[in-house]
Design a protein around this motif. Structure first.
Motif, PDB file in Angstrom:
ATOM      1  N   LEU A  51       0.827  -1.210   0.000  1.00 43.47           N
ATOM      2  CA  LEU A  51       0.000   0.000   0.000  1.00 43.47           C
ATOM      3  C   LEU A  51       0.861   1.259   0.000  1.00 43.47           C
ATOM      4  O   LEU A  51       0.571   2.215  -0.729  1.00 43.47           O
ATOM      5  N   ILE A  52       1.917   1.264   0.780  1.00 43.67           N
ATOM      6  CA  ILE A  52       2.782   2.438   0.840  1.00 43.67           C
ATOM      7  C   ILE A  52       3.497   2.657  -0.483  1.00 43.67           C
ATOM      8  O   ILE A  52       3.497   3.763  -1.030  1.00 43.67           O
ATOM      9  N   ALA A  67      -9.510   1.430  -6.688  1.00 50.28           N
ATOM     10  CA  ALA A  67      -9.931   0.030  -6.565  1.00 50.28           C
ATOM     11  C   ALA A  67      -8.882  -0.792  -5.812  1.00 50.28           C
ATOM     12  O   ALA A  67      -9.216  -1.579  -4.910  1.00 50.28           O
ATOM     13  N   PHE A  68      -7.648  -0.616  -6.180  1.00 48.14           N
ATOM     14  CA  PHE A  68      -6.550  -1.314  -5.534  1.00 48.14           C
ATOM     15  C   PHE A  68      -6.527  -1.013  -4.033  1.00 48.14           C
ATOM     16  O   PHE A  68      -6.400  -1.906  -3.201  1.00 48.14           O
ATOM     17  N   TRP A 114      -4.236  -8.091  -6.028  1.00 45.19           N
ATOM     18  CA  TRP A 114      -3.032  -8.521  -6.751  1.00 45.19           C
ATOM     19  C   TRP A 114      -3.321  -8.714  -8.242  1.00 45.19           C
ATOM     20  O   TRP A 114      -2.475  -8.395  -9.084  1.00 45.19           O
ATOM     21  N   MET A 115      -4.506  -9.228  -8.557  1.00 45.68           N
ATOM     22  CA  MET A 115      -4.876  -9.375  -9.977  1.00 45.68           C
ATOM     23  C   MET A 115      -4.950  -8.008 -10.649  1.00 45.68           C
ATOM     24  O   MET A 115      -4.483  -7.834 -11.778  1.00 45.68           O
ATOM     25  N   LEU A 116      -5.527  -7.047  -9.966  1.00 44.94           N
ATOM     26  CA  LEU A 116      -5.617  -5.694 -10.502  1.00 44.94           C
ATOM     27  C   LEU A 116      -4.234  -5.086 -10.684  1.00 44.94           C
ATOM     28  O   LEU A 116      -3.950  -4.435 -11.696  1.00 44.94           O
ATOM     29  N   LEU A 117      -3.357  -5.315  -9.741  1.00 47.20           N
ATOM     30  CA  LEU A 117      -1.991  -4.820  -9.842  1.00 47.20           C
ATOM     31  C   LEU A 117      -1.269  -5.467 -11.023  1.00 47.20           C
ATOM     32  O   LEU A 117      -0.598  -4.776 -11.812  1.00 47.20           O
ATOM     33  N   LEU A 118      -1.402  -6.774 -11.185  1.00 48.07           N
ATOM     34  CA  LEU A 118      -0.805  -7.472 -12.316  1.00 48.07           C
ATOM     35  C   LEU A 118      -1.345  -6.939 -13.636  1.00 48.07           C
ATOM     36  O   LEU A 118      -0.585  -6.672 -14.568  1.00 48.07           O
ATOM     37  N   TYR A 119      -2.651  -6.772 -13.707  1.00 52.89           N
ATOM     38  CA  TYR A 119      -3.288  -6.235 -14.921  1.00 52.89           C
ATOM     39  C   TYR A 119      -2.705  -4.855 -15.261  1.00 52.89           C
ATOM     40  O   TYR A 119      -2.380  -4.578 -16.410  1.00 52.89           O
TER      41      TYR A 119
END
Length: 125
Positions: A51-52, A67-68, A114-119
Motif C-alpha cells: 500500500l505504501i 480500486a486497488f 493482486w490481480m488488478l496490480l498485475l493487470y
C-alpha cells in the motif's frame, strides 16, 4: 494518500501485534494458534508495504488506485483481523466461529487486489 495512511497504520499494528503474539500470547496460544496469528501478522505487513509503495507511485484519482486501495485495505482487515479474532477468542475459551468464513473472503479481496496490480503492470508494457 489514503493508501499510505492505511499502509503505515497496518505496518505499525503488524509490529505491535507481532511482538504481542511472540511475547504476551506465546504461553497462552497453542503452536497452531501461534502459527496462524503469525500468518495474519505477515500478510498484514506485506500488504502494508505494498500500500505504501504503490500508493506513492500512483495518481490518487486513477480508478486503478482507488480500486486497488479498497481491495487491499478491506482485504487486509478482513483476512488478518479475523485470524487475530479467531486465535484470541479460542485461546480465551470462547472461539468466535462466525469469523471463520471472513478469513477467506478477505483473502479473496487480496487476490483481487493482486490481480488488478498485475493487470495494471501488463497493460503498461
Amino acid at each position: 494518500m489514503i493508501a499510505q495512511v492505511f499502509g503505515a497504520a497496518f505496518g505499525l499494528l503488524a509490529v505491535v501485534f507481532g511482538a504481542f503474539g511472540a511475547h504476551a500470547l506465546k504461553r497462552r496460544f497453542t503452536d497452531e494458534q501461534l502459527q496462524s496469528f503469525e500468518t495474519g501478522v505477515k500478510y498484514q505487513m506485506y500488504h502494508a508495504i505494498v500500500l505504501i509503495v504503490v500508493g506513492q507511485l500512483c495518481e490518487e484519482t486513477a480508478t486503478f488506485y482507488q480500486a486497488f486501495t479498497v481491495l487491499f485495505i478491506v482485504g487486509t482487515f478482513l483476512f488478518s483481523f479475523s485470524i487475530y479474532g479467531l486465535c484470541l477468542s479460542a485461546a480465551f475459551g470462547n472461539k468466535l466461529r462466525f469469523l471463520g468464513p471472513v478469513t477467506p473472503l478477505g483473502g479473496l479481496l487480496l487476490v483481487g487486489g493482486w490481480m488488478l496490480l498485475l493487470y495494471q503492470f501488463v497493460m503498461a508494457l
